[in-house]
Design a protein around this motif. Sequence first.
Motif, mmCIF file in Angstrom:
data_model
loop_
_atom_site.group_PDB
_atom_site.id
_atom_site.type_symbol
_atom_site.label_atom_id
_atom_site.label_comp_id
_atom_site.label_asym_id
_atom_site.label_seq_id
_atom_site.Cartn_x
_atom_site.Cartn_y
_atom_site.Cartn_z
ATOM 1 N N GLU A 46 0.836 -1.204 0.000
ATOM 2 C CA GLU A 46 0.000 0.000 0.000
ATOM 3 C C GLU A 46 0.871 1.253 0.000
ATOM 4 O OE1 GLU A 46 -3.500 2.190 2.664
ATOM 5 O OE2 GLU A 46 -3.050 0.063 2.970
ATOM 6 N N ALA A 47 1.944 1.229 0.752
ATOM 7 C CA ALA A 47 2.849 2.379 0.797
ATOM 8 C C ALA A 47 3.499 2.625 -0.567
ATOM 9 C CB ALA A 47 3.921 2.150 1.858
ATOM 10 N N GLU A 48 3.930 1.554 -1.223
ATOM 11 C CA GLU A 48 4.552 1.693 -2.547
ATOM 12 C C GLU A 48 3.564 2.260 -3.565
ATOM 13 O OE1 GLU A 48 7.838 -1.937 -2.281
ATOM 14 O OE2 GLU A 48 5.864 -2.285 -3.168
ATOM 15 N N ASP A 49 2.319 1.775 -3.525
ATOM 16 C CA ASP A 49 1.304 2.280 -4.452
ATOM 17 C C ASP A 49 1.037 3.765 -4.216
ATOM 18 O OD1 ASP A 49 1.042 -0.194 -5.624
ATOM 19 O OD2 ASP A 49 -0.708 -0.783 -4.420
ATOM 20 N N LEU A 50 0.970 4.169 -2.961
ATOM 21 C CA LEU A 50 0.714 5.572 -2.644
ATOM 22 C C LEU A 50 1.880 6.453 -3.103
ATOM 23 C CD1 LEU A 50 -0.886 5.312 0.917
ATOM 24 C CD2 LEU A 50 -2.002 6.031 -1.199
ATOM 25 N N CYS A 51 3.102 5.967 -2.930
ATOM 26 C CA CYS A 51 4.263 6.743 -3.374
ATOM 27 C C CYS A 51 4.257 6.918 -4.891
ATOM 28 C CB CYS A 51 5.560 6.058 -2.925
ATOM 29 S SG CYS A 51 5.941 6.248 -1.168
ATOM 30 N N ARG A 52 3.897 5.873 -5.621
ATOM 31 C CA ARG A 52 3.834 5.975 -7.081
ATOM 32 C C ARG A 52 2.742 6.952 -7.519
ATOM 33 N NH1 ARG A 52 5.011 0.281 -6.633
ATOM 34 N NH2 ARG A 52 7.096 -0.149 -7.492
ATOM 35 N N LYS A 53 1.604 6.925 -6.828
ATOM 36 C CA LYS A 53 0.532 7.869 -7.145
ATOM 37 C C LYS A 53 0.970 9.300 -6.854
ATOM 38 C CE LYS A 53 -3.277 4.624 -6.385
ATOM 39 N NZ LYS A 53 -4.463 4.290 -5.540
ATOM 40 N N THR A 54 1.720 9.479 -5.782
ATOM 41 C CA THR A 54 2.226 10.812 -5.450
ATOM 42 C C THR A 54 3.185 11.305 -6.524
ATOM 43 O OG1 THR A 54 2.008 10.370 -3.076
ATOM 44 C CG2 THR A 54 3.459 12.175 -3.722
ATOM 45 N N LEU A 55 4.054 10.419 -6.999
ATOM 46 C CA LEU A 55 4.972 10.786 -8.076
ATOM 47 C C LEU A 55 4.213 11.093 -9.361
ATOM 48 C CD1 LEU A 55 7.815 8.150 -7.551
ATOM 49 C CD2 LEU A 55 7.929 10.596 -7.068
ATOM 50 N N ASP A 56 3.154 10.338 -9.613
ATOM 51 C CA ASP A 56 2.354 10.534 -10.823
ATOM 52 C C ASP A 56 1.682 11.908 -10.806
ATOM 53 O OD1 ASP A 56 0.946 10.215 -13.120
ATOM 54 O OD2 ASP A 56 -0.282 8.538 -12.457
ATOM 55 N N LYS A 57 1.152 12.300 -9.638
ATOM 56 C CA LYS A 57 0.478 13.599 -9.536
ATOM 57 C C LYS A 57 1.466 14.752 -9.537
ATOM 58 C CE LYS A 57 -1.666 12.513 -5.773
ATOM 59 N NZ LYS A 57 -2.534 12.598 -4.565
ATOM 60 N N GLY A 58 2.688 14.488 -9.077
ATOM 61 C CA GLY A 58 3.687 15.552 -9.039
ATOM 62 C C GLY A 58 3.464 16.505 -7.885
ATOM 63 N N ASP A 59 4.072 17.676 -8.002
ATOM 64 C CA ASP A 59 4.009 18.662 -6.916
ATOM 65 C C ASP A 59 2.960 19.747 -7.153
ATOM 66 O OD1 ASP A 59 5.227 19.771 -9.061
ATOM 67 O OD2 ASP A 59 7.115 20.250 -8.073
ATOM 68 N N GLY A 60 1.939 19.434 -7.930
ATOM 69 C CA GLY A 60 0.858 20.388 -8.150
ATOM 70 C C GLY A 60 1.021 21.264 -9.372
ATOM 71 N N LYS A 61 2.163 21.169 -10.054
ATOM 72 C CA LYS A 61 2.388 21.982 -11.252
ATOM 73 C C LYS A 61 1.702 21.350 -12.457
ATOM 74 C CE LYS A 61 6.918 23.666 -9.707
ATOM 75 N NZ LYS A 61 8.372 23.723 -10.029
ATOM 76 N N PRO A 62 1.329 22.152 -13.463
ATOM 77 C CA PRO A 62 0.735 21.591 -14.687
ATOM 78 C C PRO A 62 1.685 20.603 -15.343
ATOM 79 C CG PRO A 62 0.457 23.973 -14.611
ATOM 80 C CD PRO A 62 1.381 23.616 -13.486
ATOM 81 N N LEU A 63 1.115 19.611 -16.049
ATOM 82 C CA LEU A 63 1.918 18.562 -16.658
ATOM 83 C C LEU A 63 2.937 19.131 -17.642
ATOM 84 C CD1 LEU A 63 2.456 15.540 -17.001
ATOM 85 C CD2 LEU A 63 0.685 15.487 -18.769
ATOM 86 N N ALA A 64 2.511 20.098 -18.459
ATOM 87 C CA ALA A 64 3.421 20.676 -19.459
ATOM 88 C C ALA A 64 4.623 21.332 -18.789
ATOM 89 C CB ALA A 64 2.673 21.687 -20.318
ATOM 90 N N GLU A 65 4.399 21.994 -17.672
ATOM 91 C CA GLU A 65 5.499 22.643 -16.943
ATOM 92 C C GLU A 65 6.438 21.611 -16.351
ATOM 93 O OE1 GLU A 65 6.092 25.733 -13.162
ATOM 94 O OE2 GLU A 65 4.135 25.514 -14.139
ATOM 95 N N ARG A 66 5.879 20.511 -15.868
ATOM 96 C CA ARG A 66 6.713 19.455 -15.301
ATOM 97 C C ARG A 66 7.536 18.767 -16.378
ATOM 98 N NH1 ARG A 66 2.369 15.833 -12.848
ATOM 99 N NH2 ARG A 66 4.153 14.459 -12.443
ATOM 100 N N VAL A 67 6.967 18.619 -17.572
ATOM 101 C CA VAL A 67 7.696 18.018 -18.690
ATOM 102 C C VAL A 67 8.916 18.852 -19.035
ATOM 103 C CG1 VAL A 67 7.603 17.546 -21.157
ATOM 104 C CG2 VAL A 67 5.748 16.768 -19.679
#
Length: 275
Positions: free
Chosen positions: A177-198
């Motif tokens: 469960e912890a690993e899945d949550l960490c991956r979801k957190t990485l997927d969402k990023g730090d709140g910046k738009p996807l294009a900016e993160r790219v």
Amino acid sequence: MNFPAQMPTAPGADRIGQSTAVEQSRAVAEVQAAIYVARQFPREIDRARTGMQSACGSMALASKAFYRFPRAGGAVEGSTIHLAKTLAQTWGNIQYGVSEMRRDDDYRQSEMQAWAWDVEANTRHVLTFIVPHAKFAGGQVKALEDLRDIYENNANNGARRLREAIFAVIPDWFIEEAEDLCRKTLDKGDGKPLAERVEGAIGIFRSLGVSETRLEQKLGRTKAQWTGADLAQLLITHKSIQRREISVEEEFPQLRVTSAEIKQNASRKQDNGPQ
């Protein structure tokens, strides 16, 4: 010549000095106290799970929760010692450690031990292992001479065994469960738009000498098609490069030009002719 009826006994290895006896008594008392406290204050599963979810929901932990290193032409991924220690703290009533038991300079190796102990369940996992004072680099084994290199090599090997020991005394469902949550957190990023993160990811790897084209080749699609999961993978790779678990060349090999492409380019030049 007359001999005494009984020869005096020489001091043996079984003789215990006062300081050793005091240390042994202290260690026994410490173990008894730890068991007593754990039984007086047993872990609360819901509280431990809430703490784990909160920790894994932060980029501070998620960004260093996974590792990646090359092996047999591919790459191995998994959870880091950072995640293991965090889960041990949130699960509660767990003690762990790693130590160098003996160093043999003649054989160039250290005998080490990593352990984790669930005090409440009285479950203990111990790993004793040998760490050679050497590393594999440039296709060959290189002996380590500098004391700091030996220390860092022991510490890296110890951290990996310690991770295994901690995960051995924590329930699998809690870890998964912890690993899945960490991956979801990485997927969402730090709140910046996807294009900016790219663009941010491209800039980070450009500073390492990795072009946008090599990143696209690695992910198998253009940057316009990248997803949050792709950026999460790049972040794990970047952290592993920083920790020297994998090199830039191993993860991003130089683009190869095929013979067909060379012939195609040559034919284009002939068709265009001199201007």
